[in-house]
Design an enzyme around this catalytic site. Structure first.
Site, PDB file in Angstrom:
ATOM      1  N   LYS A 278       0.836  -1.138   0.033  1.00 45.27           N
ATOM      2  CA  LYS A 278      -0.102   0.053  -0.033  1.00 45.27           C
ATOM      3  C   LYS A 278       0.855   1.178  -0.014  1.00 45.27           C
ATOM      4  O   LYS A 278       1.911   1.592   0.728  1.00 45.27           O
ATOM      5  CB  LYS A 278      -0.729   0.060   1.308  1.00 45.27           C
ATOM      6  CG  LYS A 278      -1.963  -0.964   1.388  1.00 45.27           C
ATOM      7  CD  LYS A 278      -2.800  -0.791   2.617  1.00 45.27           C
ATOM      8  CE  LYS A 278      -3.889  -1.972   2.876  1.00 45.27           C
ATOM      9  NZ  LYS A 278      -4.973  -1.777   1.777  1.00 45.27           N
ATOM     10  N   ARG A 352     -10.046 -11.703   2.487  1.00 48.45           N
ATOM     11  CA  ARG A 352     -10.833 -12.930   2.010  1.00 48.45           C
ATOM     12  C   ARG A 352     -10.128 -14.257   2.120  1.00 48.45           C
ATOM     13  O   ARG A 352     -10.759 -15.392   2.318  1.00 48.45           O
ATOM     14  CB  ARG A 352     -11.236 -12.527   0.510  1.00 48.45           C
ATOM     15  CG  ARG A 352     -10.221 -12.399  -0.288  1.00 48.45           C
ATOM     16  CD  ARG A 352     -10.363 -11.701  -1.854  1.00 48.45           C
ATOM     17  NE  ARG A 352     -10.851 -10.401  -1.716  1.00 48.45           N
ATOM     18  CZ  ARG A 352     -10.949  -9.330  -2.369  1.00 48.45           C
ATOM     19  NH1 ARG A 352     -11.397  -9.835  -3.620  1.00 48.45           N
ATOM     20  NH2 ARG A 352     -10.974  -8.123  -2.246  1.00 48.45           N
TER      21      ARG A 352
HETATM   22  N1  BES Z   1      -7.798  -3.963   4.687  1.00 45.51           N
HETATM   23  C1  BES Z   1      -7.992  -3.456   3.162  1.00 45.51           C
HETATM   24  C2  BES Z   1      -9.135  -2.793   3.156  1.00 45.51           C
HETATM   25  C3  BES Z   1      -9.631  -1.278   3.727  1.00 45.51           C
HETATM   26  C4  BES Z   1      -9.414  -0.275   3.095  1.00 45.51           C
HETATM   27  C5  BES Z   1      -9.974  -1.478   5.293  1.00 45.51           C
HETATM   28  C6  BES Z   1      -9.590   0.924   3.699  1.00 45.51           C
HETATM   29  C7  BES Z   1     -10.185  -0.182   5.841  1.00 45.51           C
HETATM   30  C8  BES Z   1     -10.160   1.144   5.148  1.00 45.51           C
HETATM   31  C9  BES Z   1      -8.100  -4.797   2.266  1.00 45.51           C
HETATM   32  O1  BES Z   1      -7.178  -5.770   2.759  1.00 45.51           O
HETATM   33  C10 BES Z   1      -7.585  -4.204   1.067  1.00 45.51           C
HETATM   34  O2  BES Z   1      -6.533  -3.776   0.908  1.00 45.51           O
HETATM   35  N2  BES Z   1      -8.384  -4.322  -0.069  1.00 45.51           N
HETATM   36  C11 BES Z   1      -8.023  -3.960  -1.381  1.00 45.51           C
HETATM   37  C12 BES Z   1      -8.704  -4.915  -2.173  1.00 45.51           C
HETATM   38  C13 BES Z   1      -8.190  -5.076  -3.533  1.00 45.51           C
HETATM   39  C14 BES Z   1      -6.726  -5.286  -3.735  1.00 45.51           C
HETATM   40  C15 BES Z   1      -8.791  -5.989  -4.675  1.00 45.51           C
HETATM   41  C16 BES Z   1      -8.746  -2.679  -1.611  1.00 45.51           C
HETATM   42  O3  BES Z   1      -9.999  -2.577  -1.137  1.00 45.51           O
HETATM   43  O4  BES Z   1      -7.955  -1.740  -2.120  1.00 45.51           O
HETATM   44 ZN    ZN Z   2      -5.425  -5.589   2.248  1.00 49.33          ZN
END
Ligand code: BES
Ligand code: ZN
Ligand code: ZN
Length: 505
Positions: A278, A352
């Protein structure tokens, strides 16, 4: 993990509003209505006190609208030195307005020790709502302050509600408010705790500690045991970290159980994204990625403490998602618990993976329903904002039941579909499924992924709490900055509603 904050005492009193000995007295006021300006104070005050309060609060600008708080000198109204007029708005019967007003009032009174609440014509519902809102508003998290600790206002220490202490319904209402508030605050503490202080093993220990004096048994799978039994999703997400993953099962099975509920909570103690790293800003709040797990721990604690006649098993797959030479790679294919294979194309879609393992394992015990809560997708925040969770399900009636519970609990949630094309977008050319879709409707494809792992015939609902789990804005109502405890109250309400439903003639 550091010792957690003490919570405020909550009691009932038969004193009159005028005579109650507290440091501040909170009185709910409403707009006068019609074209008349000013506010109207509750009828349970003496006529003189009421007139005085309406006059002084109005002169100080009180509107009686929700969120409005005015502090005034108590002369001619009460023995308490300070009176706080808190706006309730025009309508009646909305208990969430009472919770929020009570929370906002208590929050504004940080630094004051004892606070009393005037309750106009108290009922079990209003006593519980005001008690709960007040306790939630008295929350603060100062465990990690050093030299600045002494400069922080101490949250309110004692809350007294003006309602008959002998009334058994009011006593029950207080018991519920106490149990629910403590569990929400526990979930907040867990989310607020820095990720270095709460790796997966510590989160598992926190689950044990949460139910230490309750009729709940806790099983913990170590990394070795996870490997032996083939929990490929949890292991793959955890393998990049120096802090090994865990799976936790918290089991509450009372003798008089009428139904069984499996709760599953995403327990990523820190989500860096893994090799699909990230950007720095997006990582700042990623200690909140165990918000689903915190909700499950809190809910199991409260349900056991209240002795609700339902079997509840709380499942917490927990791992730290880190990049390293041991981390999983985009392109890897992993074998999940139960044998399905997943092509991992984005290591940041890790929630997931851990949830799927836990859902399959939870399903082996044939619960009546499975409900998971997870800070699963940024797409949920885009779609629903910071304060509303998404509900997705493989059963329309169950989705509505969960939504009804969220409304009764006072947590904002809304329905989302799991369209055919979201599942289709997860088709892999080399494995059973891939872990990301085509980038559109990300909240829905995440749900479609999870649905594949729910055993045939089991009702399941999924709560995406990515928005509401963590408040990065200012505090409001009973909601503090930081961890909010989102999901705890809806889970408890589902257990309560299940028992009421089973008891109905
Ligand atoms: N933990 C994050 C989602 C999240 C984002 C939680 C903002 C709280 C606040 C999750 O693991 C994630 O990074 N999801 C990705 C999925 C994508 C790569 C398909 C996302 O939402 O960008
Ligand atoms: Zn994530
Ligand atoms: Zn995550």
């Amino acid at each position: 993990m550091a010792a957690m904050a003490l919570s405020a005492a909550l009691t009932l009193s038969a004193a009159t509003p005028a005579a109650l000995t507290v440091d501040a007295l909170v009185v709910g006021v409403r707009p006068k209505g019609g074209r008349r300006r000013g506010i109207s104070a509750p009828a349970c005050l003496t006529a003189a006190a009421r007139r005085r309060l309406e006059e002084v609060a109005s002169a100080l600008g009180a509107t009686g609208e929700p969120g409005d708080i005015v502090r005034l000198p108590s002369t001619g109204i009460a023995k308490a030195p300070v009176v706080v007029a808190v706006g309730l708005g025009a309508g009646r019967g909305d208990v969430e307005k009472l919770r929020r007003a009570a929370g906002a009032a208590v929050r504004s009174l940080a630094g004051t020790r004892r606070v009393g609440f005037v309750i106009d014509e108290p009922s079990a519902a209003t006593v519980e709502a005001i008690g709960l809102g007040a306790l939630l508003g008295a929350y603060a998290f100062h465990e990690f302050r050093g030299v600045s600790a002494s400069t922080q206002a101490t949250p309110v220490r004692a809350i007294t509600l003006l309602a008959d202490p002998r009334d058994p319904d009011f006593k029950d209402a207080l018991t519920r408010a106490r149990a629910i508030a403590d569990s929400v605050c526990l979930a907040r503490d867990l989310v607020n705790t820095p990720p270095s202080a709460l790796p997966p093993a510590a989160l598992a220990d926190a689950a044990v500690a949460a139910v230490a004096d309750l009729d709940v048994t806790v099983d913990i799978w170590t990394e070795k045991q996870l490997a032996k039994e083939g929990f490929g999703g949890i292991l793959a997400v955890g393998q990049g970290s120096a802090n090994p993953p865990r799976l936790v099962a918290m089991r509450y099975a009372p003798q008089n159980s009428m139904a069984s509920i499996a709760l599953v909570g995403k327990g990523i103690t820190f989500d860096s994204g893994g090799l699909s790293l990230k950007p720095p800003k997006a990582m700042e709040t990623m200690k909140c990625d165990m918000g689903g797990a915190a909700a499950v721990i809190g809910a199991v604690q409260a349900i056991a403490r209240l002795g609700l006649p339902v079997t509840v098993t709380g499942w917490i797959p927990t791992a730290e998602n880190m990049p390293s030479g041991h981390a999983q790679r985009p392109g890897d294919v992993i074998t999940m618990y139960g044998g399905r294979t997943v092509e991992v194309l984005n290591t940041d879609a890790e929630g997931r993976l851990v949830l799927a393992d836990a859902i399959v394992r939870a399903g082996e015990e044939k619960p009546d329903v499975i409900i998971d809560a997870a800070t699963l997708t940024g797409a949920a925040v885009v779609a629903l904002g910071d304060r509303t969770a998404g509900i997705m399900s493989n059963d329309d009636q169950m989705r509505v039941d969960v939504w009804n519970a969220s409304v009764a609990a006072g947590e904002s949630m809304w329905h989302l579909p799991i369209p055919e094309e979201s599942r289709a977008s997860l088709n892999s050319s080399i494995a059973d499924i891939k872990n990301i879709g085509d980038g559109k409707g990300g909240m829905l494809s995440a749900a479609a992924f999870l649905r594949d792992f729910v055993p045939e015939g089991t009702r399941w609902a999924h709560l995406d709490i990515a928005g509401p789990a963590f408040n990065d804005g200012g505090p409001y109502g009973y909601t503090p900055k930081g961890g909010t405890g989102a999901g705890v109250r809806t889970f408890i309400q589902i257990a309560i509603a299940t028992t009421e439903y089973m008891q109905a003639p």
